[in-house]
Structures are given as structure tokens and as C-alpha cells.
Write a protein that holds these residues in place. Structure first.
Motif, PDB file in Angstrom:
ATOM      1  N   GLY A 165      28.296  29.513  23.169  1.00 28.47           N
ATOM      2  CA  GLY A 165      27.887  30.825  23.681  1.00 28.47           C
ATOM      3  C   GLY A 165      28.915  31.498  24.570  1.00 28.47           C
ATOM      4  O   GLY A 165      28.576  32.270  25.471  1.00 28.47           O
ATOM      5  N   TYR A 166      30.223  31.212  24.314  1.00 32.79           N
ATOM      6  CA  TYR A 166      31.298  31.815  25.116  1.00 32.79           C
ATOM      7  C   TYR A 166      32.418  32.313  24.219  1.00 32.79           C
ATOM      8  O   TYR A 166      32.600  31.812  23.103  1.00 32.79           O
ATOM      9  N   ILE A 167      33.180  33.281  24.731  1.00 32.22           N
ATOM     10  CA  ILE A 167      34.462  33.620  24.099  1.00 32.22           C
ATOM     11  C   ILE A 167      35.532  33.638  25.198  1.00 32.22           C
ATOM     12  O   ILE A 167      35.221  33.886  26.366  1.00 32.22           O
ATOM     13  N   ARG A 168      36.756  33.328  24.810  1.00 34.00           N
ATOM     14  CA  ARG A 168      37.866  33.398  25.774  1.00 34.00           C
ATOM     15  C   ARG A 168      38.588  34.716  25.545  1.00 34.00           C
ATOM     16  O   ARG A 168      39.003  35.018  24.427  1.00 34.00           O
ATOM     17  N   VAL A 169      38.702  35.493  26.589  1.00 31.35           N
ATOM     18  CA  VAL A 169      39.268  36.839  26.472  1.00 31.35           C
ATOM     19  C   VAL A 169      40.588  36.904  27.221  1.00 31.35           C
ATOM     20  O   VAL A 169      40.700  36.416  28.352  1.00 31.35           O
ATOM     21  N   ILE A 170      41.593  37.502  26.568  1.00 35.96           N
ATOM     22  CA  ILE A 170      42.891  37.682  27.233  1.00 35.96           C
ATOM     23  C   ILE A 170      42.964  39.141  27.672  1.00 35.96           C
ATOM     24  O   ILE A 170      43.024  40.059  26.857  1.00 35.96           O
ATOM     25  N   GLY A 171      42.897  39.353  28.979  1.00 36.58           N
ATOM     26  CA  GLY A 171      42.799  40.705  29.534  1.00 36.58           C
ATOM     27  C   GLY A 171      44.125  41.247  30.006  1.00 36.58           C
ATOM     28  O   GLY A 171      45.196  40.823  29.553  1.00 36.58           O
ATOM     29  N   LYS A 172      44.054  42.180  30.960  1.00 35.96           N
ATOM     30  CA  LYS A 172      45.267  42.818  31.502  1.00 35.96           C
ATOM     31  C   LYS A 172      46.163  41.769  32.149  1.00 35.96           C
ATOM     32  O   LYS A 172      45.678  40.850  32.803  1.00 35.96           O
ATOM     33  N   GLY A 173      47.468  41.949  31.953  1.00 36.20           N
ATOM     34  CA  GLY A 173      48.423  41.020  32.565  1.00 36.20           C
ATOM     35  C   GLY A 173      48.284  39.603  32.030  1.00 36.20           C
ATOM     36  O   GLY A 173      48.602  38.634  32.708  1.00 36.20           O
ATOM     37  N   ASP A 174      47.781  39.494  30.780  1.00 35.16           N
ATOM     38  CA  ASP A 174      47.600  38.187  30.123  1.00 35.16           C
ATOM     39  C   ASP A 174      46.692  37.237  30.896  1.00 35.16           C
ATOM     40  O   ASP A 174      46.796  36.018  30.772  1.00 35.16           O
ATOM     41  N   LYS A 175      45.817  37.788  31.724  1.00 34.48           N
ATOM     42  CA  LYS A 175      44.875  36.928  32.460  1.00 34.48           C
ATOM     43  C   LYS A 175      43.712  36.562  31.545  1.00 34.48           C
ATOM     44  O   LYS A 175      43.161  37.424  30.874  1.00 34.48           O
ATOM     45  N   GLU A 176      43.378  35.290  31.532  1.00 34.35           N
ATOM     46  CA  GLU A 176      42.302  34.819  30.659  1.00 34.35           C
ATOM     47  C   GLU A 176      40.994  34.681  31.429  1.00 34.35           C
ATOM     48  O   GLU A 176      41.001  34.362  32.615  1.00 34.35           O
ATOM     49  N   ARG A 177      39.892  34.945  30.733  1.00 34.17           N
ATOM     50  CA  ARG A 177      38.583  34.685  31.336  1.00 34.17           C
ATOM     51  C   ARG A 177      37.612  34.237  30.251  1.00 34.17           C
ATOM     52  O   ARG A 177      37.763  34.600  29.090  1.00 34.17           O
ATOM     53  N   LEU A 178      36.647  33.426  30.650  1.00 31.48           N
ATOM     54  CA  LEU A 178      35.591  32.997  29.728  1.00 31.48           C
ATOM     55  C   LEU A 178      34.403  33.920  29.936  1.00 31.48           C
ATOM     56  O   LEU A 178      33.966  34.122  31.069  1.00 31.48           O
ATOM     57  N   VAL A 179      33.891  34.490  28.852  1.00 28.09           N
ATOM     58  CA  VAL A 179      32.778  35.442  28.954  1.00 28.09           C
ATOM     59  C   VAL A 179      31.622  34.952  28.077  1.00 28.09           C
ATOM     60  O   VAL A 179      31.837  34.614  26.917  1.00 28.09           O
ATOM     61  N   PRO A 180      30.399  34.925  28.635  1.00 29.54           N
ATOM     62  CA  PRO A 180      29.242  34.563  27.798  1.00 29.54           C
ATOM     63  C   PRO A 180      29.045  35.629  26.716  1.00 29.54           C
ATOM     64  O   PRO A 180      29.318  36.805  26.944  1.00 29.54           O
ATOM     65  N   ILE A 181      28.571  35.197  25.552  1.00 27.60           N
ATOM     66  CA  ILE A 181      28.338  36.146  24.452  1.00 27.60           C
ATOM     67  C   ILE A 181      26.893  36.015  23.967  1.00 27.60           C
ATOM     68  O   ILE A 181      26.375  34.897  23.837  1.00 27.60           O
ATOM     69  N   GLY A 182      26.246  37.156  23.741  1.00 27.90           N
ATOM     70  CA  GLY A 182      24.833  37.176  23.362  1.00 27.90           C
ATOM     71  C   GLY A 182      24.581  36.737  21.923  1.00 27.90           C
ATOM     72  O   GLY A 182      25.492  36.746  21.087  1.00 27.90           O
ATOM     73  N   GLU A 183      23.332  36.396  21.645  1.00 26.45           N
ATOM     74  CA  GLU A 183      22.964  35.863  20.319  1.00 26.45           C
ATOM     75  C   GLU A 183      23.207  36.857  19.193  1.00 26.45           C
ATOM     76  O   GLU A 183      23.645  36.478  18.105  1.00 26.45           O
TER      77      GLU A 183
END
Length: 300
Positions: A165-183
Motif C-alpha cells: 500500500g505504498y509508492i516511493r516518489v522521487i520529488g524536487k531535488g531528487d528527494k525520495e519519500r514513501l507515500v501511502p496509496i489508496g485501494e
């Protein structure tokens, strides 16, 4: 005369601040404007000779060019960044921007879509077409995760942890974050992968990119903007809509629902909590409008 400073500043932006090429170019343009102004006065001073009064006159000069307050403020933030670099590198002994005031900004509140409006837009997608299935997966993901449009076009298959239930997102300045994703988003990503993406001849280099165009390449941000605008039009929504509206609505709905601001900051990938705080202003603005509309004491 300013070229060596600009060169050093460019390297600092790229290496120390890890900014994208577009951001670096924008910052360098701000410095070009300042040197242009200094030349127009007949005295192209070196960075260490520039004083607060020079910068105040520069602010007046860009205002006279017809730039609005937001554009002026953006240019000044570029000048401040340059002098921060000069101070760190000991090119200047004191920062002339320290007491420089920015033009007062009236914070224009972007349009927010209600949950029903988002549903209405998504329901206009023609699922009989392959791009329909893809577009549904894109919009469900954008609203579910509050992604920037650049983050959704760059989303990689190797960054999907759908079972967890997560995706890894590469945002501004190549900063990564884990974000929950809905069904719902998970469901439509899977349908897209299994029933649509498997039939596309993928261009070399795009094998790991999740969302592809018919030619097997990565989508452009403009493509998402265009199909979203078309769907909003079909849904009869006259608000000013862009892909950012989905991100903005995601955050507003969270804050209105009582979500913790730090959690929202984390999910949006904002470097500073002050950026996230605009959503509390939005919320207060909404409350005030509601009072004006419905409370007898507020009516004129």
C-alpha cells in the motif's frame, strides 16, 4: 565582471542545493536582471559593492517594468539566494539583502475541487480506449497520493509497493519519500499494467516508467494538463483546473478533515512546513466565507 561569480553560483546551486536545471536557469536569470539594472545606471558594481539602496532601486525598476508582486518576490528570492552564496564563500562581508523588503503578496488561493467534482471528472474518462484506462490510473494516483505532475510522469514500476500500500516518489531535488496509496489507485494501476501497458512496444530507456504514451515513451506534463482540462470541461466544471489542482485538493481535503500538518507536509514532500501552512489559511478562508454566507451576524 560578474561572470566568475555567476559561474561559482551556478556550481553551488547544482552541487550544494541539488536544484534541477530549470531552477538553476531561473536563479541565474534573476542575477542577469540585477546586472542589467546596474548597467543601466552606468555603474556595474561588483557584488561586494552593491548596497541596500541599490537593491531598493532595483525593486522599483522591476516594478516599473510591469512585473506583478509575485514575479517581483520570486526575483528577489533569487537575489537573496545569490547573496547567501556570496556570504558563505566570503565574496561579501555583509549581506545587502538582509533588510530588503519583498512586495506584499496577496496570497491568491488556488481553486479546490470537492470530492464530488473529482469523481465527476474521473467518471468522464472513456474506458473503452486504452489511454482511458491509463488516464484513470493517473488521476486516481494523483488524487490518492497528492503527487506533483512531474512525479506522476516519472513514476517507476520499481517504486511501486502495491501489496504493502505504498509508492516511493522521487520529488524536487531528487528527494525520495514513501507515500501511502489508496485501494482505488492500486486497482486501476494493476488493470493498466496487466491489460494495457503489456500491449505497448516500450522505447528503450522507458522500461521502468509506469505510464507510457502510445509510442512507448514517457508522458509529458502537458499531455496530462490537456486531458485533464478536457475532462473538466466535459464535467461542466468552470474552475481553473490544472494537474496541480488535484494535489491541492488532496491536501485541502486532508487538512479540512483534521489531518496533522506535519503528516500532510511529509506526504506532499514539502521541505518547509510554511509551504504546507497555506492549507490552514485555505481552511480559515473557507470558514470565513461560510460564516459570511450563513451567519446572520456576518451578513451586511
Amino acid at each position: 565582471m560578474w561572470e566568475p561569480y555567476k559561474k561559482g553560483y551556478k556550481a553551488w546551486l547544482q552541487l550544494e542545493r541539488s536544484l534541477s536545471d530549470n531552477s538553476v536557469e531561473a536563479y541565474l536569470r534573476d542575477i542577469d536582471r540585477l546586472t542589467q539594472y546596474l548597467q543601466s545606471t552606468g555603474a556595474l558594481k561588483t557584488p561586494d559593492a552593491v548596497e541596500l539602496s541599490d537593491l531598493q532601486q532595483f525593486v522599483q525598476w522591476i516594478a516599473d517594468l510591469g512585473l506583478n508582486a509575485a514575479s517581483q518576490a520570486r526575483i528577489l528570492s533569487g537575489i537573496r539566494s545569490f547573496y547567501k552564496y556570496c556570504f558563505i564563500e566570503q565574496i561579501v562581508r555583509k549581506d545587502p539583502t538582509a533588510l530588503l523588503e519583498s512586495p506584499k503578496l496577496k496570497r491568491a488561493l488556488p481553486d479546490v475541487l470537492s470530492f464530488d467534482e473529482i469523481e465527476s471528472i474521473i467518471s468522464r474518462i472513456d474506458l473503452s480506449k486504452p489511454e482511458g484506462g491509463r488516464n484513470k490510473a493517473i488521476l486516481e494516483t494523483m488524487y490518492s497520493c497528492g503527487l506533483r505532475v512531474s512525479e506522476v510522469v516519472n513514476l517507476r514500476i520499481s517504486c511501486l509497493y502495491l501489496d504493502a500500500g505504498y509508492i516511493r516518489v522521487i520529488g524536487k531535488g531528487d528527494k525520495e519519500r514513501l507515500v501511502p496509496i489508496g485501494e482505488a489507485a492500486v486497482k486501476y494501476i494493476r488493470i493498466y499494467q496487466q491489460e494495457i501497458r503489456t500491449h505497448i512496444a516500450v522505447k528503450p530507456g522507458n522500461e521502468d516508467i509506469l505510464f507510457l504514451n502510445r509510442r512507448g515513451s514517457k508522458l509529458t506534463r502537458v499531455m496530462i494538463f490537456l486531458f485533464l482540462r478536457d475532462l473538466a470541461h466535459q464535467a461542466g466544471i468552470t474552475k481553473n483546473i490544472s494537474p496541480h489542482t488535484f494535489r491541492h485538493s488532496f491536501a485541502t481535503h486532508l487538512v479540512e478533515g483534521g489531518a496533522d500538518l506535519r503528516a500532510v507536509q511529509e506526504m506532499l514532500g514539502h521541505e518547509s512546513i510554511t509551504t504546507t501552512e497555506i492549507y490552514t489559511h485555505l481552511d480559515r478562508e473557507y470558514l470565513r466565507e461560510t460564516l459570511h454566507r450563513y451567519h446572520p451576524a456576518f451578513r451586511h
